[in-house]
Write a protein that holds these residues in place. Structure first.
Motif, short mmCIF file in Angstrom:
data_model
loop_
_atom_site.label_atom_id
_atom_site.label_comp_id
_atom_site.label_asym_id
_atom_site.label_seq_id
_atom_site.Cartn_x
_atom_site.Cartn_y
_atom_site.Cartn_z
N LYS A 13 0.85 -1.19 0.00
CA LYS A 13 0.00 0.00 0.00
C LYS A 13 0.89 1.24 0.00
N VAL A 14 0.39 2.31 -0.59
CA VAL A 14 1.14 3.56 -0.63
C VAL A 14 1.36 4.05 0.80
N VAL A 44 10.60 5.68 -3.21
CA VAL A 44 9.71 6.82 -3.49
C VAL A 44 8.35 6.32 -3.92
N LEU A 45 8.33 5.29 -4.76
CA LEU A 45 7.06 4.70 -5.20
C LEU A 45 6.29 4.12 -4.00
N MET A 46 7.01 3.49 -3.08
CA MET A 46 6.37 2.94 -1.88
C MET A 46 5.77 4.05 -1.03
N ARG A 47 6.50 5.14 -0.92
CA ARG A 47 6.08 6.23 -0.04
C ARG A 47 4.98 7.09 -0.65
N GLU A 48 5.08 7.34 -1.98
CA GLU A 48 4.21 8.34 -2.60
C GLU A 48 3.26 7.80 -3.65
N GLY A 49 3.48 6.57 -4.12
CA GLY A 49 2.65 6.03 -5.18
C GLY A 49 3.13 6.52 -6.54
N GLU A 51 -0.59 4.36 -6.68
CA GLU A 51 -0.94 3.01 -6.25
C GLU A 51 -0.92 2.01 -7.39
N GLU A 52 -1.41 2.42 -8.56
CA GLU A 52 -1.49 1.48 -9.68
C GLU A 52 -0.10 1.03 -10.12
N GLU A 53 0.89 1.88 -9.95
CA GLU A 53 2.26 1.50 -10.31
C GLU A 53 2.88 0.62 -9.23
N GLU A 58 5.87 -6.57 -10.63
CA GLU A 58 7.32 -6.43 -10.57
C GLU A 58 7.75 -5.42 -9.51
N ASN A 59 6.86 -4.47 -9.17
CA ASN A 59 7.17 -3.51 -8.11
C ASN A 59 6.69 -4.00 -6.75
N ALA A 60 5.51 -4.57 -6.72
CA ALA A 60 4.92 -4.97 -5.44
C ALA A 60 5.75 -6.02 -4.73
#
Length: 313
Positions: A13-14, A44-49, A51-53, A58-60
């Motif tokens: 989750k973001v 950064v993706l984990m912290r800010e999203g 969410e769809e990305e 491959e990211n999750a």
């Protein structure tokens, strides 16, 4: 006895890991090392999203692992409790098995991140989008789920992917077969079936191309010696041999996640306390499998501090 357990996909989750990173250099070091290994600003993706990305397989997968290992490192460096002191064995749900291996030093953090990135890419590429999916069956035991899968297959793939707990089983396979299974749930005495918002039919025979890619990757980056027993998804039995575990990680791509059986096996082996690190997903499953088991989820700094006091007295 105590088991450390690690969550699988769906627990992302973001905002994940943000509190730990703000409070602890140990957590920041983990996220920085994963970013460097992947040549990607995953933190950064984990912290800010968005969410769809983050939800992309491959990211999750790498994000969930990074968050859980950050929790482990904070427990070790900030609170003085190591996995080897506090746990008698480890286990993880699907990708969580890689996290479990990283927690005991069988994979380096960087190798675990790279392997999970590849695993996510390989699983996504194995089946064209739309051709496969998964469904969760609520109020279904394993026998009901297997009977339903057999009835719905009609020459296509429809298999039990996850035996999570006594009331929740997940099917995986061709989209049309999974849709037939959901339509047939009531006829099989199952409370409800729901198509999951996933991008591929994980843990089914349709994942064979991904298993081949992981076999090659794991031959180049095999797990090192296991310092604690690991209960493997596909056998629900303890593993201590690194070469055996390498083969089981390949089999896991197409094989069933036997989480319910794994928990029962750990209980039979003497485990009384299950500690989930980095989520609150597999812990509740343990509670539904065996109400007598003690379950603790470690997510926040407060969670970790309280657990450390319990362990250290």
């Amino acid at each position: 006895m105590r088991a450390f357990i690690f969550p699988g996909q769906g627990s992302q989750k973001v905002g994940m890991g943000a509190e730990l990173a703000a409070a602890s250099e140990a957590a920041r070091d983990v996220f920085g090392e994963v970013d460097e290994a992947l040549k990607q600003k995953l933190s950064v993706l984990m912290r800010e999203g968005p969410e769809e990305e983050l939800t992309l397989t491959e990211n999750a997968q790498a994000a969930i692992m990074a968050n859980a290992i950050a929790t482990v490192r904070v427990l070790e460096r900030d609170f003085g409790v190591s996995v080897f002191e506090a746990a008698n064995c480890v286990a993880g749900h699907s990708l969580g098995e890689y996290t479990a291996l990283a927690s005991i030093g069988a994979f380096s953090l960087a190798d675990a991140a790279r392997l999970l990135k590849l695993r996510g890419q390989a699983m996504q590429a194995a089946v064209p989008v739309g051709e496969g999916t998964m469904a969760v069956l609520l109020g279904a035991d394993i026998d009901q789920a297997r009977a339903l899968a057999a009835a719905a297959a009609q020459g296509e793939v429809c298999e039990v992917a996850n035996d999570n707990d006594p009331s929740q089983v997940v099917l995986s396979g061709h989209t049309a077969a999974i849709e037939r299974a959901v339509a047939l749930t009531k006829e099989h005495g199952i409370k409800r079936g729901m198509i999951l918002n996933v991008s591929a039919p994980f843990h089914s025979s349709l994942m064979a191309p991904a298993a081949e890619r992981m076999a090659e990757a794991l031959s180049q980056t095999p797990p090192a010696a296991l310092a604690l027993p690991l209960y493997a998804n596909v056998t629900a039995a303890p593993v201590t041999d690194a070469e055996e575990e390498r083969a089981l990680l390949v089999e896991q791509v197409t094989g069933r996640v036997r989480w319910r059986e794994s928990v029962l096996a750990m209980r039979a082996g003497g485990v009384e306390h299950f500690v989930e690190l980095g989520g609150k997903v597999v812990g509740p499953m343990v509670g539904r499998i065996d109400r007598e088991a003690q379950v603790t989820s470690l997510v926040t700094m407060q969670d970790l501090e309280a657990f450390a006091k319990q362990v250290l007295g």
